[in-house]
Write a protein that holds these residues in place. Structure first.
Motif, PDB file in Angstrom:
ATOM      1  N   GLY A   1       0.696  -1.239   0.000  1.00  0.00           N
ATOM      2  CA  GLY A   1       0.000   0.000   0.000  1.00  0.00           C
ATOM      3  C   GLY A   1       0.725   1.290   0.000  1.00  0.00           C
ATOM      4  O   GLY A   1       1.787   1.432  -0.536  1.00  0.00           O
ATOM      5  N   VAL A   2       0.075   2.263   0.612  1.00  0.00           N
ATOM      6  CA  VAL A   2       0.481   3.651   0.570  1.00  0.00           C
ATOM      7  C   VAL A   2       1.849   3.848   1.194  1.00  0.00           C
ATOM      8  O   VAL A   2       2.613   4.700   0.781  1.00  0.00           O
ATOM      9  CB  VAL A   2      -0.552   4.501   1.334  1.00  0.00           C
ATOM     10  CG1 VAL A   2      -0.170   5.951   1.310  1.00  0.00           C
ATOM     11  CG2 VAL A   2      -1.943   4.291   0.778  1.00  0.00           C
ATOM     12  N   VAL A   3       2.178   3.055   2.177  1.00  0.00           N
ATOM     13  CA  VAL A   3       3.399   3.265   2.942  1.00  0.00           C
ATOM     14  C   VAL A   3       4.640   3.082   2.084  1.00  0.00           C
ATOM     15  O   VAL A   3       5.563   3.869   2.139  1.00  0.00           O
ATOM     16  CB  VAL A   3       3.448   2.289   4.139  1.00  0.00           C
ATOM     17  CG1 VAL A   3       4.757   2.444   4.887  1.00  0.00           C
ATOM     18  CG2 VAL A   3       2.267   2.539   5.056  1.00  0.00           C
TER      19      VAL A   3
ATOM     20  N   GLN B   1       0.064  -1.524   2.511  1.00  0.00           N
ATOM     21  CA  GLN B   1      -1.140  -0.836   2.040  1.00  0.00           C
ATOM     22  C   GLN B   1      -1.150  -0.724   0.518  1.00  0.00           C
ATOM     23  O   GLN B   1      -1.270   0.362  -0.056  1.00  0.00           O
ATOM     24  CB  GLN B   1      -1.239   0.548   2.684  1.00  0.00           C
ATOM     25  CG  GLN B   1      -1.358   0.530   4.201  1.00  0.00           C
ATOM     26  CD  GLN B   1      -2.715   0.040   4.674  1.00  0.00           C
ATOM     27  OE1 GLN B   1      -3.693   0.776   4.673  1.00  0.00           O
ATOM     28  NE2 GLN B   1      -2.773  -1.233   5.069  1.00  0.00           N
ATOM     29  N   ARG B   2      -1.039  -1.876  -0.124  1.00  0.00           N
ATOM     30  CA  ARG B   2      -0.975  -1.902  -1.585  1.00  0.00           C
ATOM     31  C   ARG B   2      -1.810  -3.054  -2.124  1.00  0.00           C
ATOM     32  O   ARG B   2      -1.871  -4.128  -1.536  1.00  0.00           O
ATOM     33  CB  ARG B   2       0.486  -2.048  -2.028  1.00  0.00           C
ATOM     34  CG  ARG B   2       0.713  -2.086  -3.526  1.00  0.00           C
ATOM     35  CD  ARG B   2       2.198  -2.005  -3.849  1.00  0.00           C
ATOM     36  NE  ARG B   2       2.961  -3.011  -3.117  1.00  0.00           N
ATOM     37  CZ  ARG B   2       4.279  -3.003  -3.004  1.00  0.00           C
ATOM     38  NH1 ARG B   2       4.983  -2.023  -3.520  1.00  0.00           N
ATOM     39  NH2 ARG B   2       4.901  -3.969  -2.346  1.00  0.00           N
TER      40      ARG B   2
ATOM     41  N   SER C   1      -2.432   1.886  -4.477  1.00  0.00           N
ATOM     42  CA  SER C   1      -2.497   2.141  -3.044  1.00  0.00           C
ATOM     43  C   SER C   1      -3.879   1.756  -2.524  1.00  0.00           C
ATOM     44  O   SER C   1      -4.868   1.761  -3.263  1.00  0.00           O
ATOM     45  CB  SER C   1      -2.243   3.619  -2.753  1.00  0.00           C
ATOM     46  OG  SER C   1      -0.957   4.007  -3.165  1.00  0.00           O
TER      47      SER C   1
ATOM     48  N   SER D   1      -6.307   1.391   1.509  1.00  0.00           N
ATOM     49  CA  SER D   1      -6.402   1.615   2.948  1.00  0.00           C
ATOM     50  C   SER D   1      -7.145   0.440   3.561  1.00  0.00           C
ATOM     51  O   SER D   1      -8.213   0.052   3.080  1.00  0.00           O
ATOM     52  CB  SER D   1      -7.154   2.920   3.239  1.00  0.00           C
ATOM     53  OG  SER D   1      -7.301   3.116   4.638  1.00  0.00           O
TER      54      SER D   1
ATOM     55  N   ARG E   1      -6.390   7.402   3.060  1.00  0.00           N
ATOM     56  CA  ARG E   1      -5.254   7.479   3.974  1.00  0.00           C
ATOM     57  C   ARG E   1      -4.921   6.075   4.459  1.00  0.00           C
ATOM     58  O   ARG E   1      -5.795   5.226   4.594  1.00  0.00           O
ATOM     59  CB  ARG E   1      -5.577   8.378   5.170  1.00  0.00           C
ATOM     60  CG  ARG E   1      -5.860   9.827   4.811  1.00  0.00           C
ATOM     61  CD  ARG E   1      -5.977  10.687   6.059  1.00  0.00           C
ATOM     62  NE  ARG E   1      -7.017  10.193   6.959  1.00  0.00           N
ATOM     63  CZ  ARG E   1      -7.223  10.672   8.182  1.00  0.00           C
ATOM     64  NH1 ARG E   1      -6.439  11.637   8.655  1.00  0.00           N
ATOM     65  NH2 ARG E   1      -8.194  10.184   8.938  1.00  0.00           N
ATOM     66  N   SER E   2      -3.657   5.852   4.746  1.00  0.00           N
ATOM     67  CA  SER E   2      -3.201   4.545   5.185  1.00  0.00           C
ATOM     68  C   SER E   2      -3.908   4.101   6.464  1.00  0.00           C
ATOM     69  O   SER E   2      -4.068   4.891   7.402  1.00  0.00           O
ATOM     70  CB  SER E   2      -1.686   4.596   5.420  1.00  0.00           C
ATOM     71  OG  SER E   2      -1.212   3.377   5.928  1.00  0.00           O
ATOM     72  N   ARG E   3      -4.359   2.855   6.486  1.00  0.00           N
ATOM     73  CA  ARG E   3      -4.979   2.231   7.664  1.00  0.00           C
ATOM     74  C   ARG E   3      -6.059   3.135   8.273  1.00  0.00           C
ATOM     75  O   ARG E   3      -5.976   3.555   9.424  1.00  0.00           O
ATOM     76  CB  ARG E   3      -3.908   1.893   8.706  1.00  0.00           C
ATOM     77  CG  ARG E   3      -2.865   0.907   8.189  1.00  0.00           C
ATOM     78  CD  ARG E   3      -1.792   0.598   9.222  1.00  0.00           C
ATOM     79  NE  ARG E   3      -0.813  -0.338   8.683  1.00  0.00           N
ATOM     80  CZ  ARG E   3       0.252   0.013   7.963  1.00  0.00           C
ATOM     81  NH1 ARG E   3       0.468   1.298   7.711  1.00  0.00           N
ATOM     82  NH2 ARG E   3       1.086  -0.892   7.496  1.00  0.00           N
TER      83      ARG E   3
END
Length: 253
Positions: free
Chosen positions: A45-47, A81-82, A99, A101, A171-173
């Motif tokens: 994910g986003v991270v 987070q992908r 990405s 969440s 947004r992540s998580r």
């Protein structure tokens, strides 16, 4: 040689209708899932948005048996987070990477309201377009079959786990347990989804391994499972116990 999906369904049916204890049934079901008889999908994910190393595939992608042309598997990796979409047409190829969440609380989903995203192998059972959705779900939503058979055996609860879009930047998580994507990304992913056929595999973290090693792993796994299935169906208790013990030892090393 039988394809992995047929083997899995035959063994699962035999196990769940047998007279062995419920605890053993759960253990064997877990073993089958851990050995990834279904094609497995990874999500990150986003991270961290590093592309997978060339020539490498997720270690869970052992085999796939599309009937008509290419087929797809959706992988969700919670650590990064992908979402990754893998296409299978004789070999696995990364087609998309997006990405996403997931649930704001870490860990596997256990009960309703725990704000966790489940982990396991699931399928999409229904889909809704924007006109049928509240704004928070964005332009598209896919219903995931959580809790599945194994989840129910393990007394995991909860419901309404979806893969859906959003009416705001993700947004992540940051979800209640669903997997949330940007609307544009989900529109592209939706082209790869067949209801009740395309798997979505959700996991904390996946290992990337050389694609060549998967061929040897697939052959070894299929031989093991076919022998195990034959021992179970023919009533060879000694033979079946040998395979069962081998799985148990591998899981505890």
């Amino acid at each position: 040689m039988s394809n992995p999906l047929t083997l899995f369904l035959n063994m699962l049916r035999a196990i769940l209708t047998s007279k062995i204890s419920g605890i053993v049934q759960i253990f064997v079901c877990q073993c089958l899932l851990l050995f990834a008889l279904f094609p497995v999908v990874l999500a990150s994910g986003v991270v961290e948005q590093r592309p997978p190393q060339a020539g490498h595939v997720p270690d869970s992608l052992i085999s796939f048996s599309p009937e008509d042309g290419p087929a797809y598997a959706i992988l969700v990796e919670k650590d990064t987070q992908r979402v990754m979409v893998y296409e299978y047409n004789d070999t696995f190829r990364l087609k998309y990477q997006f990405s996403c969440s997931t649930g704001e609380v870490a860990g596997k989903k256990e009960k309703s309201g725990d704000r966790k995203t489940p982990e396991g192998i699931y399928f999409f059972t229904n889909a809704f377009d924007k006109r049928y959705l509240a704004p928070t779900y964005g332009n598209k939503a896919f219903v995931i079959d959580y809790p599945n058979l194994l989840d129910r055996k393990l007394n995991r609860g909860g419901y309404n786990i979806w893969l859906h879009g959003s009416n705001k930047p993700i947004r992540s998580r940051d979800s209640n347990g669903c997997i949330v994507m940007n609307n544009g990304d989900l529109k592209r992913l939706a082209q790869c989804v067949q209801l009740n056929r395309t798997p979505i595999i959700i996991k904390k973290k996946f290992n990337m391994v050389p694609a060549e090693s998967q061929l040897a792993d697939k052959k070894s796994l299929m031989n093991f499972l076919e022998d195990w299935q034959a021992a179970f169906i023919t009533g060879d208790r000694a033979g079946y116990s040998t395979y069962y013990n081998e799985v148990s030892e591998n899981l505890h090393t």
